[in-house]
Scaffold this active site. Sequence first.
Site, PDB file in Angstrom:
ATOM      1  N   LYS A 295       3.903  30.047   3.232  1.00 21.74           N
ATOM      2  CA  LYS A 295       2.981  29.652   2.162  1.00 21.74           C
ATOM      3  C   LYS A 295       1.547  29.716   2.642  1.00 21.74           C
TER       4      LYS A 295
ATOM      5  N   HIS B 271      13.219  11.708   3.098  1.00 24.81           N
ATOM      6  CA  HIS B 271      12.625  12.975   3.469  1.00 24.81           C
ATOM      7  C   HIS B 271      12.416  13.901   2.272  1.00 24.81           C
TER       8      HIS B 271
ATOM      9  N   ARG C 152       2.073   1.310  14.925  1.00 22.41           N
ATOM     10  CA  ARG C 152       1.657   1.107  13.544  1.00 22.41           C
ATOM     11  C   ARG C 152       2.126  -0.264  13.067  1.00 22.41           C
TER      12      ARG C 152
ATOM     13  N   HIS D 136       0.849  -1.199   0.000  1.00 24.81           N
ATOM     14  CA  HIS D 136       0.000   0.000   0.000  1.00 24.81           C
ATOM     15  C   HIS D 136       0.883   1.248   0.000  1.00 24.81           C
TER      16      HIS D 136
ATOM     17  N   HIS E 104      15.219  13.058  11.400  1.00 29.58           N
ATOM     18  CA  HIS E 104      14.089  13.158  12.328  1.00 29.58           C
ATOM     19  C   HIS E 104      13.195  11.917  12.260  1.00 29.58           C
ATOM     20  N   HIS E 105      13.469  11.048  11.301  1.00 25.79           N
ATOM     21  CA  HIS E 105      12.765   9.770  11.292  1.00 25.79           C
ATOM     22  C   HIS E 105      13.487   8.749  12.158  1.00 25.79           C
TER      23      HIS E 105
ATOM     24  N   SER F  52      -1.618  27.214  -5.385  1.00 27.42           N
ATOM     25  CA  SER F  52      -1.306  28.616  -5.651  1.00 27.42           C
ATOM     26  C   SER F  52      -1.916  29.110  -6.965  1.00 27.42           C
TER      27      SER F  52
ATOM     28  N   ASP G 176       5.998  21.739 -26.618  1.00 28.40           N
ATOM     29  CA  ASP G 176       6.083  20.399 -26.050  1.00 28.40           C
ATOM     30  C   ASP G 176       7.214  20.380 -25.038  1.00 28.40           C
TER      31      ASP G 176
ATOM     32  N   SER H 163      13.080   6.094 -14.088  1.00 23.56           N
ATOM     33  CA  SER H 163      11.992   6.837 -14.730  1.00 23.56           C
ATOM     34  C   SER H 163      11.859   8.235 -14.131  1.00 23.56           C
ATOM     35  N   SER H 164      11.894   8.317 -12.800  1.00 23.92           N
ATOM     36  CA  SER H 164      11.734   9.622 -12.166  1.00 23.92           C
ATOM     37  C   SER H 164      12.870  10.565 -12.529  1.00 23.92           C
TER      38      SER H 164
ATOM     39  N   THR I 218       7.073  26.961   5.331  1.00 19.31           N
ATOM     40  CA  THR I 218       5.747  26.399   5.071  1.00 19.31           C
ATOM     41  C   THR I 218       4.668  27.343   5.587  1.00 19.31           C
TER      42      THR I 218
ATOM     43  N   TYR J 229       8.693  15.746   0.309  1.00 19.15           N
ATOM     44  CA  TYR J 229       8.479  17.084  -0.249  1.00 19.15           C
ATOM     45  C   TYR J 229       8.317  17.046  -1.753  1.00 19.15           C
TER      46      TYR J 229
ATOM     47  N   GLU K 145      11.867  12.999  -0.535  1.00 21.41           N
ATOM     48  CA  GLU K 145      10.763  12.353  -1.247  1.00 21.41           C
ATOM     49  C   GLU K 145       9.404  12.881  -0.788  1.00 21.41           C
TER      50      GLU K 145
ATOM     51  N   TRP L 259       7.188   0.178   3.719  1.00 17.28           N
ATOM     52  CA  TRP L 259       7.669   0.878   2.520  1.00 17.28           C
ATOM     53  C   TRP L 259       9.062   1.449   2.771  1.00 17.28           C
TER      54      TRP L 259
HETATM   55  C1  HEA Z   1       0.933   8.341  -0.593  1.00 16.36           C
HETATM   56  C2  HEA Z   1      -0.239   8.365  -0.372  1.00 16.36           C
HETATM   57  C3  HEA Z   1      -1.146   7.517   0.462  1.00 16.36           C
HETATM   58  C4  HEA Z   1      -2.492   7.496   0.273  1.00 16.36           C
HETATM   59  C5  HEA Z   1      -3.281   8.250  -0.784  1.00 16.36           C
HETATM   60  C6  HEA Z   1      -3.012   6.620   1.287  1.00 16.36           C
HETATM   61  C7  HEA Z   1      -4.375   6.348   1.410  1.00 16.36           C
HETATM   62  C8  HEA Z   1      -4.928   5.568   2.412  1.00 16.36           C
HETATM   63  N1  HEA Z   1      -4.255   4.930   3.424  1.00 16.36           N
HETATM   64 FE1  HEA Z   1      -2.236   4.851   3.641  1.00 16.36          FE
HETATM   65  N2  HEA Z   1      -0.226   4.778   3.850  1.00 16.36           N
HETATM   66  C9  HEA Z   1       0.698   5.448   3.083  1.00 16.36           C
HETATM   67  C10 HEA Z   1       0.432   6.343   2.062  1.00 16.36           C
HETATM   68  C11 HEA Z   1      -0.841   6.632   1.575  1.00 16.36           C
HETATM   69  N3  HEA Z   1      -2.002   6.108   2.054  1.00 16.36           N
HETATM   70  C12 HEA Z   1       2.030   5.101   3.507  1.00 16.36           C
HETATM   71  C13 HEA Z   1       3.332   5.626   2.911  1.00 16.36           C
HETATM   72  C14 HEA Z   1       1.883   4.208   4.567  1.00 16.36           C
HETATM   73  C15 HEA Z   1       2.976   3.547   5.389  1.00 16.36           C
HETATM   74  C16 HEA Z   1       3.226   2.165   4.925  1.00 16.36           C
HETATM   75  C17 HEA Z   1       4.157   1.465   5.846  1.00 16.36           C
HETATM   76  O1  HEA Z   1       3.916   1.446   7.058  1.00 16.36           O
HETATM   77  O2  HEA Z   1       5.148   0.941   5.340  1.00 16.36           O
HETATM   78  C18 HEA Z   1       0.450   4.041   4.765  1.00 16.36           C
HETATM   79  C19 HEA Z   1      -0.100   3.241   5.766  1.00 16.36           C
HETATM   80  C20 HEA Z   1      -1.452   3.155   6.033  1.00 16.36           C
HETATM   81  C21 HEA Z   1      -2.007   2.549   7.201  1.00 16.36           C
HETATM   82  C22 HEA Z   1      -1.222   1.977   8.359  1.00 16.36           C
HETATM   83  C23 HEA Z   1      -0.952   0.544   8.144  1.00 16.36           C
HETATM   84  C24 HEA Z   1      -0.154  -0.017   9.248  1.00 16.36           C
HETATM   85  O3  HEA Z   1       0.602   0.701   9.888  1.00 16.36           O
HETATM   86  O4  HEA Z   1      -0.283  -1.223   9.447  1.00 16.36           O
HETATM   87  C25 HEA Z   1      -3.365   2.635   7.093  1.00 16.36           C
HETATM   88  C26 HEA Z   1      -4.321   2.143   8.096  1.00 16.36           C
HETATM   89  O5  HEA Z   1      -5.385   2.606   8.214  1.00 16.36           O
HETATM   90  C27 HEA Z   1      -3.644   3.306   5.846  1.00 16.36           C
HETATM   91  C28 HEA Z   1      -4.920   3.578   5.359  1.00 16.36           C
HETATM   92  C29 HEA Z   1      -5.173   4.316   4.205  1.00 16.36           C
HETATM   93  C30 HEA Z   1      -6.506   4.530   3.676  1.00 16.36           C
HETATM   94  C31 HEA Z   1      -7.781   3.975   4.244  1.00 16.36           C
HETATM   95  C32 HEA Z   1      -6.334   5.311   2.555  1.00 16.36           C
HETATM   96  C33 HEA Z   1      -7.440   5.829   1.658  1.00 16.36           C
HETATM   97  O6  HEA Z   1      -7.262   7.206   1.475  1.00 16.36           O
HETATM   98  C34 HEA Z   1      -7.470   5.119   0.371  1.00 16.36           C
HETATM   99  C35 HEA Z   1      -8.681   5.534  -0.450  1.00 16.36           C
HETATM  100  C36 HEA Z   1      -8.695   4.954  -1.820  1.00 16.36           C
HETATM  101  C37 HEA Z   1      -9.398   3.873  -2.200  1.00 16.36           C
HETATM  102  C38 HEA Z   1     -10.202   3.072  -1.258  1.00 16.36           C
HETATM  103  C39 HEA Z   1      -9.328   3.342  -3.568  1.00 16.36           C
HETATM  104  C40 HEA Z   1     -10.425   3.691  -4.466  1.00 16.36           C
HETATM  105  C41 HEA Z   1     -11.679   2.879  -4.481  1.00 16.36           C
HETATM  106  C42 HEA Z   1     -11.889   1.631  -4.905  1.00 16.36           C
HETATM  107  C43 HEA Z   1     -10.794   0.681  -5.258  1.00 16.36           C
HETATM  108  C44 HEA Z   1     -13.219   1.101  -5.022  1.00 16.36           C
HETATM  109  C45 HEA Z   1     -13.968   1.074  -3.709  1.00 16.36           C
HETATM  110  C46 HEA Z   1     -13.506   0.033  -2.799  1.00 16.36           C
HETATM  111  C47 HEA Z   1     -14.007  -0.224  -1.572  1.00 16.36           C
HETATM  112  C48 HEA Z   1     -14.957   0.655  -0.875  1.00 16.36           C
HETATM  113  C49 HEA Z   1     -13.601  -1.474  -0.864  1.00 16.36           C
HETATM  114  N4  HEA Z   1      -2.476   3.615   5.222  1.00 16.36           N
HETATM  115  C1  HEA Z   2       3.725  15.183   1.871  1.00 13.31           C
HETATM  116  C2  HEA Z   2       4.379  14.616   2.770  1.00 13.31           C
HETATM  117  C3  HEA Z   2       4.852  15.181   4.068  1.00 13.31           C
HETATM  118  C4  HEA Z   2       4.983  16.490   4.500  1.00 13.31           C
HETATM  119  C5  HEA Z   2       4.693  17.756   3.749  1.00 13.31           C
HETATM  120  C6  HEA Z   2       5.493  16.411   5.838  1.00 13.31           C
HETATM  121  C7  HEA Z   2       5.773  17.535   6.609  1.00 13.31           C
HETATM  122  C8  HEA Z   2       6.430  17.488   7.831  1.00 13.31           C
HETATM  123  N1  HEA Z   2       6.769  16.358   8.534  1.00 13.31           N
HETATM  124 FE1  HEA Z   2       6.328  14.444   8.002  1.00 13.31          FE
HETATM  125  N2  HEA Z   2       6.167  12.526   7.345  1.00 13.31           N
HETATM  126  C9  HEA Z   2       5.688  12.126   6.135  1.00 13.31           C
HETATM  127  C10 HEA Z   2       5.242  12.944   5.106  1.00 13.31           C
HETATM  128  C11 HEA Z   2       5.267  14.337   5.162  1.00 13.31           C
HETATM  129  N3  HEA Z   2       5.643  15.099   6.211  1.00 13.31           N
HETATM  130  C12 HEA Z   2       5.662  10.694   6.052  1.00 13.31           C
HETATM  131  C13 HEA Z   2       5.204   9.857   4.861  1.00 13.31           C
HETATM  132  C14 HEA Z   2       6.159  10.220   7.274  1.00 13.31           C
HETATM  133  C15 HEA Z   2       6.297   8.783   7.763  1.00 13.31           C
HETATM  134  C16 HEA Z   2       7.270   7.961   7.057  1.00 13.31           C
HETATM  135  C17 HEA Z   2       7.250   6.580   7.615  1.00 13.31           C
HETATM  136  O1  HEA Z   2       7.860   6.367   8.674  1.00 13.31           O
HETATM  137  O2  HEA Z   2       6.614   5.709   7.006  1.00 13.31           O
HETATM  138  C18 HEA Z   2       6.483  11.406   8.048  1.00 13.31           C
HETATM  139  C19 HEA Z   2       7.045  11.360   9.314  1.00 13.31           C
HETATM  140  C20 HEA Z   2       7.531  12.468   9.983  1.00 13.31           C
HETATM  141  C21 HEA Z   2       8.372  12.390  11.136  1.00 13.31           C
HETATM  142  C22 HEA Z   2       8.901  11.112  11.787  1.00 13.31           C
HETATM  143  C23 HEA Z   2       7.962  10.596  12.797  1.00 13.31           C
HETATM  144  C24 HEA Z   2       8.381   9.295  13.355  1.00 13.31           C
HETATM  145  O3  HEA Z   2       8.446   8.318  12.611  1.00 13.31           O
HETATM  146  O4  HEA Z   2       8.654   9.253  14.550  1.00 13.31           O
HETATM  147  C25 HEA Z   2       8.638  13.681  11.514  1.00 13.31           C
HETATM  148  C26 HEA Z   2       9.490  14.066  12.664  1.00 13.31           C
HETATM  149  O5  HEA Z   2      10.000  15.081  12.746  1.00 13.31           O
HETATM  150  C27 HEA Z   2       7.963  14.548  10.573  1.00 13.31           C
HETATM  151  C28 HEA Z   2       7.985  15.941  10.611  1.00 13.31           C
HETATM  152  C29 HEA Z   2       7.433  16.758   9.639  1.00 13.31           C
HETATM  153  C30 HEA Z   2       7.506  18.222   9.679  1.00 13.31           C
HETATM  154  C31 HEA Z   2       8.139  19.053  10.764  1.00 13.31           C
HETATM  155  C32 HEA Z   2       6.882  18.661   8.543  1.00 13.31           C
HETATM  156  C33 HEA Z   2       6.746  20.107   8.130  1.00 13.31           C
HETATM  157  O6  HEA Z   2       7.068  20.259   6.781  1.00 13.31           O
HETATM  158  C34 HEA Z   2       5.371  20.654   8.393  1.00 13.31           C
HETATM  159  C35 HEA Z   2       5.353  22.152   8.279  1.00 13.31           C
HETATM  160  C36 HEA Z   2       3.983  22.741   8.312  1.00 13.31           C
HETATM  161  C37 HEA Z   2       3.403  23.380   9.357  1.00 13.31           C
HETATM  162  C38 HEA Z   2       4.094  23.510  10.660  1.00 13.31           C
HETATM  163  C39 HEA Z   2       2.015  23.927   9.267  1.00 13.31           C
HETATM  164  C40 HEA Z   2       1.866  25.285   8.662  1.00 13.31           C
HETATM  165  C41 HEA Z   2       2.671  26.316   9.311  1.00 13.31           C
HETATM  166  C42 HEA Z   2       2.160  27.435   9.926  1.00 13.31           C
HETATM  167  C43 HEA Z   2       0.719  27.725   9.965  1.00 13.31           C
HETATM  168  C44 HEA Z   2       3.167  28.388  10.459  1.00 13.31           C
HETATM  169  C45 HEA Z   2       3.210  28.591  11.913  1.00 13.31           C
HETATM  170  C46 HEA Z   2       3.527  27.359  12.663  1.00 13.31           C
HETATM  171  C47 HEA Z   2       4.383  27.263  13.696  1.00 13.31           C
HETATM  172  C48 HEA Z   2       5.393  28.283  14.080  1.00 13.31           C
HETATM  173  C49 HEA Z   2       4.286  26.038  14.552  1.00 13.31           C
HETATM  174  N4  HEA Z   2       7.285  13.782   9.654  1.00 13.31           N
HETATM  175 CU   LIG Z   3      10.726  13.591   7.113  1.00 12.14          CU
END
Ligand code: HEA
Ligand code: HEA
Ligand SMILES: [Cu+2]
Lengths: 388, 535, 294
Positions: free
Chosen positions: B332, B254, B451, B77, B303-304, B269, B106, B170-171, B329, B258, B256, B142
Amino acid sequence: MIALNFLISLAFYANDCFYLGGYMSKLSRVVASSTALISTAVFSEYGLNMTEGVTSVSRDIYGLHMMVFWICVAIAIIVFGVMAYSLYTHRKSKGFKAANFHESTKAEFLWTAIPVIILIVMAIPASKVLIDLEDTSKAQMTIKITGHQWKWQYDYPKEGISFISNLAKSSKNSLKSDTKPQHYLLEVDKRLVLPVDTSIRFLITSNDVIHNWWVAEFGVKQDANPGFINDAWAQVDKIGVYRGQCAELCGKDHGFMPIVVEVVSKADYAAWVAKEQASAAAAVASATKTWSKAELMTKGKSVYEANCAGCHKIDGSGIPPIFPAMKDSVIANGPALEHMKIVLHGKGGMPTFKMLGDSDLASVITYERNAFGNTGSVVQPSDVKSVR
Amino acid sequence: MTTVTASHDEHHHGPEKGLMRWVKTTNHKDIGTLYLWFAFVMLLIGGALAMGIRMELLQPGLQLMEPQFFNQLTTMHGLIMVFGAIMPAFVGLGNWLIPMMVGAPDMALPRMNNWSFWILPFAGGILLSTFFMEGGAPAFGWTFYAPLSTTFAPDSTDFFIFAVHLLGFSSIMGAINIIATVLNMRAPDMKLMDMPLFVWTWLITSFLLIGAMPVLAGAVTMMLTDRNFGTAFFDATGGGDPVMFQHIFWFFGHPEVYIMILPAFGVVSHIIPTFARKPLFGYSSMVYATASIAFLSYIVWAHHMFLTGMPVAGELYFMYATMLIAVPTGVKVFNWVSTMWRGSMTFETPMLWAISFVFLFTIGGFSGLMLGIAPADIQYHDTYFVVAHFHYVLVTGALWAIIAATFYWLPKWTGKMYNEGLAKVHFWWAVISVNVLFFPQHFLGLAGMPRRIPDYALQFADFNFISSIGGFAFGASFILFTYIIVDCIRNGKPATARPWEGAKGLEWTLAAKAEYHSFNTPPSKELIKSESQHS
Amino acid sequence: MSEKEYYIPNGTYWPIIGSVGISTLLVGFANQMHGASWGASVMALGFAITVFMLFGWLGQVVSESVNGQYNQQVDRSFRWGMSWFIFSEVMFFAAFFGALFYARALSVPWLGGADNNLFTPELWNGFSATWQQIAFTTPGTTLQSGTAISIPTKLVDATGLPALNTILLLLSGVTLTFSHHALRSSKRNQVIGWLIATIALGSAFLGFQVAEYGHAYADGLKLTSGIYGSTFYMLTGFHGFHVTLGAIMLTVILFRVQKGHFTADNHFAFEGVAWYWHFVDVVWLGLFVFVYWV
Ligand code: HEA
Ligand code: HEA
Ligand SMILES: [Cu+2]
Ligand code: CUA
C-alpha cells in the site's frame, strides 16, 4: 541527534507560547541537556536507547533491536527519500505535467518479494534468540517470585529463605513533595540478592492479579499469572545493582512496585544466605514465645505500614467503598478468629498474607485491633499458627 | 432505465423539520452527520482525559490525582477513543460516502441504520456514567485483563460490560448494513472491481467487524458471569485461565486495530490521486493487499501476549505471522508513493494530511514491526515504546485520515468551502505538535518507562515534560479545528460540485451540496467508467 | 412495488424506543446484581419496552411487506442482513467454544503440569487435571472471589436425554424443511402441519433440556463447578436461549402463514427463520459432540 535537538527546541518554543510559570527553571535544564546530548557520554544517562544489559540474553535482544532498527531506517530513507524527491519535483506549481501510468506488474512483484526477503533475514536470528531464551534447562539455581498487590515476594526454595520486597519508605514519603530521593520509585526495603556468573531460573507467579517481573538489564520480563508458573532465566556477568518495575497493570499501585536486584560475588552471596538463614531461625524461635502487647503494637505498626497501609491507609481510614476502613471495622473489633482468617486467606480484593511469618501476622492483627481507637483483643503468634 | 425513489411518506424529497428529524431519520446523510458529531464530541472528551494524563505526567511526583483515578483516566481514554471516537467517525464517513460512491439512493437497511446510531449515545452515556459511581470508573486498561477486571474491579464494571455489549451490537448492525449496501444497492453497472477503494476497504472492514465484535461480546459475557455468577473462565482455582481472557480479547483486539486503519487506507487512496492528478497506482493490488491484511489480522493476535508464557512454538508462529503483515502494508505504501511519482501535485489541506499520514503511519508501522520481533518485544512490551507505536498508527494514522477526509469531503457535505489559509495553519500546528507529543515516547519506552503508571523515576522526567508540552499544544489545535469546521458550515463560500481539480468519483457528479437522496437513478455505465479510480 | 424503483422507508421512532428499552433493561440488570431493590422492576420495564418495540417495528415491516411496498431488492437486502446476522451469532458461539477448547486442551492440563508447566502443580495440592473432575480432589476449595466451588457427584452422560435431544432437534430440521417445500408448492395445510411439528419438537427439546439441567443441578453440577460447569452452562444455556427465540419466531411465522402472508415465491421471513433454526441445530451438534460426548 539533530532531529532530537530540533524537537527539544520545538518544545521550548511551545512552552514559550504556553507560559507555564514555575517550569522555566526546568526548561533551561532541558535546553542545556539538549546541547549535551550530542556527546555520546550522556546518551545512556538520558536513556535514548534500549539497554545492552548484563546477560547474554539481554545482549542478544539488544543486537536484534538494533538490527531491525537499522533495517527500518534504511527502508525509511529509501521510501521517504523517493517520496520527498517526488513531492519536491513533481508539483504543479513547477509546471510538472502528470503522467498517466497506473500499473506495473514488475514493480509490484519486486516490492512484494524484497520485503519478504528482508523479513526472512530478520526472522532467522530472532528465532534463534527466542529459542535460546526460552530454554531454562541449564539453570544452576532457582528463585521463586510471587507478585502481590503491590509488592514482590522472593523465595529461595533450596536455601529456605523467603521475604517480601516493598517500595522503599524514602519514595513513599516523597510522592507529593518536591525533593525526591535518589532512585525515586526504584528503591525497595529489601533487595533480591543473587550470585554473579550463575545461571538462575526464575519461577514467576502471582497471588492475585497479573503482574510482570521486569529487569531490563537481565533481558527478563515475564508475566506473573495467578495460578500458573512461568519461567525465565538469566546469568548475570557483572556485579552491581539492577533496577526494574512491575510491567503489567495490576491495579492502583502498579506504578509503585519496583524491583531491585543486587548481584554480588559468590562469596558474598554465601555469606548473605547464611545471615538470612540465621535471622529466619530467630524469627521461628520468636514465634513460639509469648509477646507483650507493647512489643506487638510496635512491630505491628511497621508491618502494617509496609503491607496494609497501601489499601487501608496509614490512619486506618481505608478507601471506601473498595478498601474498608480498619477504624471501627466490625471484624477488627469482633472475634479474633475472623480477623485472622481474613488476613490469612484473603477475600475478594483483600489478598492473602499467609506468606508473612506468624509473629508478623500476630503483631499486625493486634495492631489493627488496638490502633485507630479500636478495642480488640491481643493475638499471639501461636494463635496465628493454630489458624493457618 | 428510469427509476425513482419511492416511499409512502409524503416529504421524501427533503428532510423533515425540527429536532425529530434527527431522531427518526432514515437518511444516510443525516445518520452520517449524527455519527460524525458524536465521534467529534467523544474525541474531545477522550482528548480531555488524555490532557489529564499528560498533566499528571508533566513532572515526577503525584501532583493532581490519586493513582486509582489516573488508571481510570487511562482506561476511559483508550475506550472512548477507540469505541467512541475513531470507530463511529469511520462509520459516519461510510454512511455519508458509500451510497454516493456506489451510485445508490441510500443504505440498504435505513431503519436499522438509525438504530445502529441511536444505540451509541446510550452506550456512551452508560460508559461515562461509571465515572460518577461508587468505586469510580473502570481502571483496568482498555484491554481489561482478568482477574483485575473480574475479581478485583469495582461494581461499575458491570455497567462497562453492558456498554460494550451495546457498542458491539451497534457495530455489528452497522457492518451488516454496509455489506448489504455495497453488495445489493450498488449501481447495476458497477462491477466489484469498479468500486472506489474507500468502498472496498469498508466492505472488508465490515467482515472484520462481524467476525470480531461478537467475540468481544462473548468475552465480556464470560467476565459478567465470572464476576456475578461464580463461573471460573478466567480463574485458575476453578481450572480456567486468566491468559485465556487475553486470547479471546486479542482475537477481537487485533482485528479491531485494523478495523480502525483499513478505512483510513481507503480515504488516503482517494486523496492522493486527486491531488497528484494521476490515477491510483495498482488499484487491484490495493484491493488484494487490503484483503490480505484483513485475513492476516485474524491470525496474529497473540503478538500482544509474547510474555504470557505461551509455548515457544506458539511464539514463533505468531512472530512470523505478524511480520508478514508488513508485506501487504508495504504494497500500500509503495502504491501511494508511486501514485505521487510523476504526478502534478498541489498541496491543498486534504493532501497535506494525506502525505503526512503516509510518513507518520509508516513510522508507526516500523515500530509495530519491531514489536513483532518476539524476543525484542521482551524489552518493548508494556512500555511507552508501545504507546508511541499505537499513537503513531492511531492518531497520525486513523485520526489523520478522518481529518483528511473531513477537509476533502466537507464541500460535498456542506456545499461550502472552508478557510484554506487557516486550515493550513492548523495542519502545521497539529503535525508539529503531535510529533513533539509522541516521538519522545519512543525514547521513554526504550529507556524503560512502563506504561499505565501515574508517576515515574527521575530519569524519565525530561522526555515526559516535552511530551506533555507537545500534548497541550496538540490538544489546543482542536480548538482551531472546531473553529474552521463551524466557520465553514456557517460562513463558508459556496463550493462547486467538484471543488478539487483532479477529483474523480461518483460523489463529485452530485450537486455541490449533495442531494438528500444521492442517486435516484443509477449512474450510467459511461459515468461509472469515467469516474472510476483506474482509468 | 416496481423493480425499477428504490424503496426508502420513512422515518420511525422504533429504533429510539428500542435503544431506550434495551438500555433500561441492562441498567436495571446491573443494579439488580448489585442489590438495588428497584433493579428487577426497571429490568421488567426495559424488557416490556423492548418487546413493545419488536412488535411495533416488525409489525410495521410486515404490514409494509403485505401491502406490496417491497420489491426484490428489498428482499435481497433482508437476506444479506439475516445471513450476516447469523454469521455474527456463529462468532459469538465461537468465543464460548474457543473457551471450551482452550480450557480442555491447554489450561487444565497445564495446571496439572503438562508441557513446560511442570512447576504449576506446586501451587495446587492434590489437583487432578481430569476434565469434568477438576475440583474432585480438592474439596472445600473456593474460587479467587471466595465463592465456594460446587463439586459434582456424577459425570454428565451423553447418552440418555442429550442423545434424545439431538434426535429431536435433527428431526425438527427435517420437518421444517418439509414445511418449506410445502410452502413452495403452496400447500398451506401441510405448511401449517409441519410447522406445528417443528415447534412441538423444539418445545420438547427445551422441556428435556430443563429436565437435564434439573438432574445435573441435583448432582451438584452448577455454574460454580469450576471451568467444566462454566462452559457447560454457558454453552448449553445460550443455546437453549436461542432455541427459545427460534421457537417464538416459528410461532410468529405460523400465525403469519395462517393469515396468508406468504406466497410460493415471496416468503423471506419464513426462510430467515428457517436459516436461524438450522443454525441453532448445527450449534447443538457441536455442543453434543464437544460438551457431552468426547
Ligand atoms: C484511538 C485513538 C487514540 C487517540 C486519538 C489518542 C489520543 C491521545 N492520546 Fe492516547 N491512547 C489510546 C488511544 C488513543 N489516544 C489507547 C487505546 C491507549 C491505551 C489505554 C490503556 O493503556 O488502556 C492510550 C493511552 C495513552 C497514554 C498512555 C497512558 C498510560 O499508559 O498511562 C497517553 C499518555 O500520554 C496518551 C496520550 C494521548 C494524547 C495526548 C492524545 C491526543 O492526541 C489527544 C488530542 C485531543 C484533544 C486534546 C481533545 C481536543 C481538545 C479539547 C478538549 C480542548 C483543548 C483542551 C486542552 C488543551 C486541555 N494516550
Ligand atoms: C491502527 C492501529 C494499528 C495498526 C495499523 C498496527 C499495526 C501493526 N502493529 Fe500494532 N498496536 C496497536 C494498533 C495498531 N497496530 C495498538 C492499539 C496496540 C496496543 C494495544 C494495547 O496493548 O493497548 C498495538 C500493539 C502492537 C504489538 C504488541 C506490543 C506489546 O504490547 O508488546 C505488536 C507486536 O507485534 C504490534 C505489531 C504491529 C505490526 C507488525 C503492525 C503492522 O501492521 C505494521 C505494518 C506496516 C509497516 C511495516 C510499515 C510500512 C511497510 C513498508 C514500508 C514495507 C517494507 C517494510 C519492511 C519489510 C520492514 N502492535
Ligand atoms: Cu495487534
Ligand atoms: Cu504489579 Cu503492576
